[in-house]
Write a protein that holds these residues in place. Structure first.
Motif, mmCIF file in Angstrom:
data_model
loop_
_atom_site.group_PDB
_atom_site.id
_atom_site.type_symbol
_atom_site.label_atom_id
_atom_site.label_comp_id
_atom_site.label_asym_id
_atom_site.label_seq_id
_atom_site.Cartn_x
_atom_site.Cartn_y
_atom_site.Cartn_z
ATOM 1 N N THR A 30 0.827 -1.212 0.000
ATOM 2 C CA THR A 30 0.000 0.000 0.000
ATOM 3 C C THR A 30 0.857 1.256 0.000
ATOM 4 N N ALA A 61 -6.673 -4.528 -1.540
ATOM 5 C CA ALA A 61 -8.053 -4.988 -1.700
ATOM 6 C C ALA A 61 -8.470 -5.085 -3.163
ATOM 7 N N LYS A 62 -7.811 -4.348 -4.043
ATOM 8 C CA LYS A 62 -8.187 -4.337 -5.459
ATOM 9 C C LYS A 62 -7.418 -5.353 -6.292
#
Length: 307
Positions: free
Chosen positions: A84, A91-92
């Motif tokens: 991140t 999450a994607k």
């Protein structure tokens, strides 16, 4: 501009005051000279949580990529912060890449390398599912070698592969250390972090003797360092004594100042850059913390990437 005016009080020349044309010409020549050299794999490790491993990974990835090196970050931590922090929302993603590589016998690294928004930086994502790895692979023969087998297939595609490791000695940590050529260790000037580096030293010794690995702690440096604090001065002296050839100074002694060592300073821009998904050294290269990490990158490049 004189040499004195081009160097700040910490003894570091800001990137904006360096000669970009000469610098980029030198980088291009280095890249051509290295065309047939395979990637150097560096695990950033310390067996203590909150020791700045991910911050270091992101800062080095940003600076080395800016210099033209093709960088791959492999996130081996279930927190997925290195992923991140590079602007890639876990999450994607269709899957968590490192988990896939360790758990699927048919895994192919090319399927899980994700480009980031930053030139020359790619990532193999970490995330929560990595928490399942240790229990799932506990009885597997040679389970400490699974990541290494995949890393070997990537050496011709990148110049530098950086491995972000969990704080504890787990199967994930062992896989990262076994896959690496060398270790870089950021150290907070505190008693628990110094204990963490002592544990890591024992782990490295066991890797070398029991698993026939040849690896060493090649780079150490202090982070969140304030040369005016007595505790930080003592920590610097300890690290210098324990790792005299590995310690990286982020500044040069000043003739008119008492020398108590050097390290990466504290800065609020660390959290800001990670929230923005931009490596610290790209987010704001003018800050003291970015310049210190650029100095760390200088030394690592000279020691390890110019072979």
């Amino acid at each position: 501009m004189s040499n004195a005016s081009a160097t700040d009080a910490a003894g570091i020349t800001p990137p904006s005051q360096r000669n970009p044309s000469n610098r980029e010409t030198r980088r291009a020549a280095d890249r051509l000279a290295r065309k047939l050299v395979r990637a150097v794999v560096i695990a950033v490790a310390n067996q203590k949580g909150g020791s700045g491993k991910t911050t270091t990974i992101l800062a080095l990835a940003g600076e080395l990529a800016r210099r033209g090196f093709r960088v791959l970050v492999i996130d081996c931590d279930e927190q997925g912060n290195a992923t991140t922090g590079l602007g890639v929302p876990v999450a994607k993603l269709d899957n968590e890449g490192t988990y896939y590589l360790l758990m699927d016998d048919e895994a192919k690294p090319a399927d899980v390398i994700t480009p980031t928004p930053h030139d020359n930086i790619s990532v193999i994502a970490g995330g929560e599912k990595l928490s399942e790895v240790t229990a799932a692979l506990a009885s597997e023969m040679g389970n400490h070698t699974f990541l290494s087998a995949h890393v070997e297939t990537l050496r011709d595609e990148f110049d530098v592969i950086l491995l972000d490791t969990p704080p504890a000695l787990s199967l994930l940590t062992l896989n990262a250390l076994y896959a690496a050529d060398e270790i870089a260790t950021p150290i907070n000037p505190g008693v628990f972090d110094l204990a963490g580096i002592a544990k890591l030293t024992k782990t490295v010794k066991r890797l070398n003797t029991r698993l026939n690995k040849n690896i060493a702690i090649a780079h150490t440096f202090l982070i969140n360092f304030n040369p005016r604090r007595r505790n930080d001065q003592d920590a610097y002296g300890f690290v210098k004594g324990a790792f005299p050839d590995a310690l990286i100074d982020t500044a040069d002694p000043q003739p008119d100042r008492e020398w108590h060592g050097s390290g990466v300073p504290q800065s609020a821009s660390v959290n800001s850059s990670q929230s923005a998904g931009v490596p610290l050294t790209l987010y704001d290269p003018r800050t003291a913390v970015s310049r210190a990490y650029c100095r760390v990158a200088d030394v690592i490049e000279q020691r390890s990437l110019r072979g």
